[in-house]
Design a protein around this motif. Structure first.
Motif, PDB file in Angstrom:
ATOM      1  N   PRO A 280       0.085  11.386  -9.719  1.00 35.23           N
ATOM      2  CA  PRO A 280      -0.707  10.308 -10.322  1.00 35.23           C
ATOM      3  C   PRO A 280      -1.159   9.291  -9.287  1.00 35.23           C
ATOM      4  O   PRO A 280      -0.465   9.032  -8.306  1.00 35.23           O
ATOM      5  CB  PRO A 280       0.274   9.681 -11.318  1.00 35.23           C
ATOM      6  N   ARG A 281      -2.323   8.711  -9.529  1.00 34.69           N
ATOM      7  CA  ARG A 281      -2.865   7.687  -8.640  1.00 34.69           C
ATOM      8  C   ARG A 281      -3.107   6.417  -9.438  1.00 34.69           C
ATOM      9  O   ARG A 281      -3.613   6.467 -10.551  1.00 34.69           O
ATOM     10  CB  ARG A 281      -4.173   8.174  -8.012  1.00 34.69           C
ATOM     11  N   GLY A 282      -2.763   5.296  -8.867  1.00 37.09           N
ATOM     12  CA  GLY A 282      -2.965   4.044  -9.566  1.00 37.09           C
ATOM     13  C   GLY A 282      -2.129   2.933  -8.956  1.00 37.09           C
ATOM     14  O   GLY A 282      -1.802   2.955  -7.770  1.00 37.09           O
ATOM     15  N   SER A 283      -1.759   1.954  -9.778  1.00 33.44           N
ATOM     16  CA  SER A 283      -1.041   0.787  -9.265  1.00 33.44           C
ATOM     17  C   SER A 283      -0.114   0.216 -10.325  1.00 33.44           C
ATOM     18  O   SER A 283      -0.246   0.497 -11.516  1.00 33.44           O
ATOM     19  CB  SER A 283      -2.034  -0.292  -8.819  1.00 33.44           C
ATOM     20  N   VAL A 284       0.836  -0.592  -9.853  1.00 33.68           N
ATOM     21  CA  VAL A 284       1.743  -1.334 -10.718  1.00 33.68           C
ATOM     22  C   VAL A 284       1.566  -2.815 -10.392  1.00 33.68           C
ATOM     23  O   VAL A 284       1.671  -3.214  -9.229  1.00 33.68           O
ATOM     24  CB  VAL A 284       3.212  -0.919 -10.497  1.00 33.68           C
TER      25      VAL A 284
ATOM     26  N   SER B  64       0.848  -1.190   0.000  1.00 33.31           N
ATOM     27  CA  SER B  64       0.000   0.000   0.000  1.00 33.31           C
ATOM     28  C   SER B  64       0.885   1.241   0.000  1.00 33.31           C
ATOM     29  O   SER B  64       2.111   1.161   0.152  1.00 33.31           O
ATOM     30  CB  SER B  64      -0.895   0.009   1.230  1.00 33.31           C
ATOM     31  N   ARG B  65       0.262   2.381  -0.152  1.00 41.79           N
ATOM     32  CA  ARG B  65       1.041   3.619  -0.165  1.00 41.79           C
ATOM     33  C   ARG B  65       1.787   3.809   1.145  1.00 41.79           C
ATOM     34  O   ARG B  65       2.974   4.157   1.161  1.00 41.79           O
ATOM     35  CB  ARG B  65       0.126   4.816  -0.434  1.00 41.79           C
ATOM     36  N   SER B  66       1.119   3.573   2.264  1.00 36.35           N
ATOM     37  CA  SER B  66       1.763   3.759   3.563  1.00 36.35           C
ATOM     38  C   SER B  66       2.861   2.726   3.788  1.00 36.35           C
ATOM     39  O   SER B  66       3.921   3.037   4.351  1.00 36.35           O
ATOM     40  CB  SER B  66       0.729   3.692   4.695  1.00 36.35           C
TER      41      SER B  66
ATOM     42  N   ILE C  28       1.588  -2.913  -6.354  1.00 33.39           N
ATOM     43  CA  ILE C  28       2.195  -1.787  -5.656  1.00 33.39           C
ATOM     44  C   ILE C  28       1.410  -0.513  -5.919  1.00 33.39           C
ATOM     45  O   ILE C  28       1.054  -0.220  -7.066  1.00 33.39           O
ATOM     46  CB  ILE C  28       3.654  -1.571  -6.125  1.00 33.39           C
ATOM     47  N   ASN C  29       1.143   0.251  -4.873  1.00 33.36           N
ATOM     48  CA  ASN C  29       0.534   1.563  -5.047  1.00 33.36           C
ATOM     49  C   ASN C  29       1.505   2.445  -5.825  1.00 33.36           C
ATOM     50  O   ASN C  29       2.687   2.551  -5.480  1.00 33.36           O
ATOM     51  CB  ASN C  29       0.224   2.185  -3.689  1.00 33.36           C
ATOM     52  N   ALA C  30       1.033   3.091  -6.875  1.00 33.31           N
ATOM     53  CA  ALA C  30       1.919   3.796  -7.797  1.00 33.31           C
ATOM     54  C   ALA C  30       2.272   5.213  -7.354  1.00 33.31           C
ATOM     55  O   ALA C  30       3.208   5.811  -7.896  1.00 33.31           O
ATOM     56  CB  ALA C  30       1.280   3.857  -9.186  1.00 33.31           C
ATOM     57  N   HIS C  31       1.535   5.778  -6.417  1.00 32.76           N
ATOM     58  CA  HIS C  31       1.732   7.183  -6.056  1.00 32.76           C
ATOM     59  C   HIS C  31       3.171   7.454  -5.627  1.00 32.76           C
ATOM     60  O   HIS C  31       3.866   8.305  -6.205  1.00 32.76           O
ATOM     61  CB  HIS C  31       0.762   7.561  -4.934  1.00 32.76           C
TER      62      HIS C  31
END
Length: 481
Positions: free
Chosen positions: A193-197, A7-9, A210-213
């Motif tokens: 940008p917001r999204g994922s890999v 996650s992002r955190s 993975i959170n892309a931010h």
């Protein structure tokens, strides 16, 4: 096959815990991938020949979503990110501006001409080591106790006394949230940008999400700082923007070269957003990498913004542009005039990503590629390459507003990976004069780097971070996904 979710955190926790050596290892791996991308060889999976075309969809609400597939040979995957840019609704597949055969021919000619003008990247760039400290006492350096003599209210303030950082000469302290309200405030929309890999192994089994931010900002800064590592003088940094990209460019610059940096200037249109960034930088847990570097920021509503902006641009040894700006962030003459040419700078523009956007004035790029003898009297102290450095030739010719608006031709563009390729040839054939010319340009000359991003960068750095996360028991694991 277990799936690791970051996650992002969780990713942010991992990134903040990375040591200097770990960051440099990540940077080396990314450099190797970019070299393979530019090589034209199809023996390894990172070559441009193995990178699928990306596509974009813009919805009725003006939100554009990019789909960026990529391959490393061992890993395949896709990055999906959305940006609110107000584009026209529809779907468009990005087509190659230069076909593979033409690109190979152009690259070969470009490498030869580039080598003749500034030699090539020197052999010591391969380990991406930190630049020499011989220039620490350079007489042209900016003193860390630089004084700003006026404020919006007309008072005189010595910036060396603003130990906690300042925005528009107002101190930023730990209780700033009580004085400025909730974050983000009005006019501080986060444009990251917001999204994922999504990463898949060689058998096409998913092994990471993975959170892309945070990943996007981190891997972009890794690439930007490859040339930064080689600079002789980096006492004064200027950063445009106050979002995630700005944060990671500042943090990684200080982690890698903090002992050489004395001052960081931040320029942002929003006072609140700049204050938030400084508040984050001055958190107690950041003391180790922040060191005793002086930070100050100025917003567009500052009473003497134009004067201060000009001073900051002229003083800067490295400029990082991290905004999705549709227009240049400062006038071209700040750098193209006789006074502006008196020192070499590293300029990295990574925020704009469409043809109508331009963080750097096109005249600055035109000036960089124009090496006519008539201007030679302005270049006794600096070296210019005659080229613009990019992450991807094809992507830059389609998406980099600065390059498109300046009318830069393919032969005037060099990929970052190409520098690493030419380095190998230089190691075998370069003369002493070529090596000297190279070092002067890489360490002291004008270097303009424009990045629009590659899915390959996310795959390489993302895969490395997943391995580190598993070693540290970070992330969420889904067994037998």
């Amino acid at each position: 096959m277990p799936l690791t979710v970051l996650s992002r955190s969780q990713l942010r926790e991992l990134l903040h815990a990375l040591s200097r050596d770990e960051i440099r290892n990540l940077q080396r791996n990314l450099a190797d991938a970019l070299r393979e991308y530019s090589s034209g060889s199809q023996e390894k999976g990172c070559s441009a020949a193995y990178q699928p075309q990306r596509t974009a969809i813009t919805r009725q609400n003006g939100c554009t979503t990019l789909f960026m597939p990529a391959s490393t040979g061992q890993t395949i995957g896709i990055k999906m990110i959305s940006l609110q840019d107000g584009g026209a609704a529809g779907c468009a597949v990005e087509r190659d501006t230069v076909n593979m055969q033409e690109k190979e021919q152009t690259s070969s000619r470009r490498r030869g001409s580039f080598r003749n003008s500034v030699a090539s990247i020197s052999s010591d760039l391969s380990d991406l080591s930190v630049g020499s400290q011989e220039d620490k006492e350079d007489s042209n350096s900016i003193s860390p106790a630089t004084t700003t003599n006026s404020s919006a209210a007309g008072s005189s303030t010595d910036s060396s006394t603003l130990l906690t950082g300042c925005v528009n000469q107002q101190n930023v302290t730990s209780n700033i949230s009580r004085t400025l309200g909730a974050w983000p405030g009005a006019g501080t929309r986060d444009t990251s940008p917001r999204g994922s890999v999504t990463l898949l192994d060689g058998e096409s089994l998913p092994f990471a999400l993975i959170n892309a931010h945070e990943l996007t900002a981190f891997r972009t800064a890794l690439a930007s700082l490859m040339m930064f590592n080689r600079r002789k003088k980096v006492r004064t940094l200027l950063v445009f923007g106050a979002g995630t990209q700005a944060y990671w460019h500042i943090r990684l610059a200080l982690v890698l070269r903090g002992e050489d940096i004395r001052r960081v200037y931040i320029v942002n249109r929003s006072f609140d957003r700049a204050a938030k960034l400084l508040q984050e930088i001055y958190q107690p847990e950041n003391t180790e990498w922040r060191r005793d570097v002086k930070f100050s920021a100025v917003s567009a509503d500052f009473g003497e913004y134009s004067r201060v902006l000009k001073e900051h641009v002229r003083k800067a040894d490295a400029i990082f542009c991290c905004t999705p700006s549709p227009e240049p962030l400062f006038p071209a003459e700040y750098l193209t005039s006789g006074e502006g040419r008196q020192k070499g700078r590293l300029i990295c523009a990574i925020g704009s990503y469409k043809a109508h956007m331009a963080e750097i004035h096109p005249d600055i790029l035109r000036d960089e590629v124009n090496l006519q003898a008539a201007h030679s009297h302005w270049h006794k102290q600096i070296h210019r390459s005659g080229v613009i450095l990019v992450d991807s030739l094809d992507a830059a010719l389609k998406e980099a507003g600065e390059i498109i608006q300046a009318g830069i031709k393919p032969k005037q563009v060099v990929e970052l990976g190409e520098l690493l390729m030419v380095r190998d040839a230089t190691r075998e054939a370069a003369t002493v004069d070529e090596e000297k010319s190279l070092r002067e340009w890489a360490q002291r000359g004008n270097v303009i780097y424009k990045s629009v991003g590659l899915g390959l960068m996310d795959l390489v750095t993302g895969g490395d971070l997943v391995r580190l996360a598993r070693e540290r028991k970070l992330g969420t694991t889904v067994e037998d996904f």
